[in-house]
Design an enzyme around this catalytic site. Sequence first.
Site, PDB file in Angstrom:
ATOM      1  N   TYR A  34       0.811  -1.222   0.000  1.00 60.48           N
ATOM      2  CA  TYR A  34       0.000   0.000   0.000  1.00 60.48           C
ATOM      3  C   TYR A  34       0.840   1.267   0.000  1.00 60.48           C
ATOM      4  O   TYR A  34       0.587   2.190  -0.774  1.00 60.48           O
ATOM      5  CB  TYR A  34      -0.923  -0.019   1.221  1.00 60.48           C
TER       6      TYR A  34
ATOM      7  N   SER B  31       0.940  -8.232   0.958  1.00 58.91           N
ATOM      8  CA  SER B  31       0.011  -7.195   1.394  1.00 58.91           C
ATOM      9  C   SER B  31      -0.876  -6.771   0.215  1.00 58.91           C
ATOM     10  O   SER B  31      -1.594  -7.605  -0.334  1.00 58.91           O
ATOM     11  CB  SER B  31       0.781  -6.024   1.997  1.00 58.91           C
ATOM     12  N   GLN B  32      -0.799  -5.528  -0.221  1.00 55.29           N
ATOM     13  CA  GLN B  32      -1.575  -5.127  -1.382  1.00 55.29           C
ATOM     14  C   GLN B  32      -1.195  -5.976  -2.608  1.00 55.29           C
ATOM     15  O   GLN B  32      -2.057  -6.348  -3.417  1.00 55.29           O
ATOM     16  CB  GLN B  32      -1.340  -3.652  -1.689  1.00 55.29           C
TER      17      GLN B  32
ATOM     18  N   ASP C  26      -0.005 -10.572  12.612  1.00 60.01           N
ATOM     19  CA  ASP C  26      -0.106  -9.449  11.678  1.00 60.01           C
ATOM     20  C   ASP C  26      -1.153  -8.461  12.183  1.00 60.01           C
ATOM     21  O   ASP C  26      -2.327  -8.809  12.326  1.00 60.01           O
ATOM     22  CB  ASP C  26      -0.496  -9.978  10.296  1.00 60.01           C
TER      23      ASP C  26
ATOM     24  N   HIS D   5       3.385  -8.326   9.970  1.00 60.01           N
ATOM     25  CA  HIS D   5       3.015  -8.105   8.575  1.00 60.01           C
ATOM     26  C   HIS D   5       4.112  -8.547   7.606  1.00 60.01           C
ATOM     27  O   HIS D   5       3.863  -8.658   6.402  1.00 60.01           O
ATOM     28  CB  HIS D   5       2.675  -6.632   8.368  1.00 60.01           C
TER      29      HIS D   5
END
Length: 316
Positions: free
Chosen positions: A91, A174-175, A261, A290
């Site tokens: 992100y 993640s993203q 996370d 994360h």
Amino acid sequence: MIMARDPESATVEVDLPADFDEFWAETLRLTDEVPPDPELVSVPRMSTPAVDVFELRYTSYDQMRIAAWLTMPAGHPPGTAFPAVLHVPGYISEPSVLKSWSERGYVTVGLAPRGKLRSNGRFNPGYPGLLTHNMVDRFTYGYRGFYADVVRAVDVLATLPGVDPDRVGIWGSSQGGGLGIVAAALRPEVVRCVAAGAPYLCGIMASPGWTHSYPYEEINEYLRVHPEHERLLTETASYFDGLNFAPKVRAPIFVYLGMEDDVCPPETGFAVYRLLESEKELHTYPRCGHDSGLRWVIPLVEKFVDSHLHPEGVGA
């Protein structure tokens, strides 16, 4: 008393809109109407004797010009076709220049979808900002074009000189993990494998109840100001939630999660994994946040991708 969380058994429910497929077919139709006009410009200062680096630009949904870094093995004979890997950043991250992957025999694209540096001339909601940008309307939601940028990157990558279109994969965390699932669902005929770490954008409206970290805290902040918009946000999110894309993935997929996370709750990672119907494997890392076990998982990611895309000289 604070109850212990049980991420593996948690229930995460997302409504599937009746016109989900139609919405995305129309989004891709509008994208396909725009000529991609890919352009490659050599970047000698970033290249090495083993790897050529280029800046790649192409046109995407709503005529947005998108930037990326492309790397490929140097000095290859004319007509050589390499496997390719698309990497989508997190992100708040910017695209990577994956020279180490090209040293192992891959063409790579480190993508900067709209809003990222070099792709933010017309669209720049900021970070934080993207997650809730026009979220009250699925047709103008910022992520609509962002998702289209990733799908178009798959299409462009598969047609570039030096790329074997039958050996295209996606890797990201993640993203990047969430968008890997989306792109594999929307381009099942192109994407041959996906490695998805800590997938974001899965359980979008449930996640703010498990974490107060950004980006999901953007939703909590927005609803504190506009509580009357919760229904609209929930409706829009259902069109973009990875849980609704997961059953459409056909490529083999490697998922990895950090059990502590606080950005992308592991509850949502388990939920999306359960919905995947293709060949799949899951790796979980206790006491990892994360990063999702990044120190240990990268060699496994490389082995997984190699096994499906077979770069020359690596487990052919």
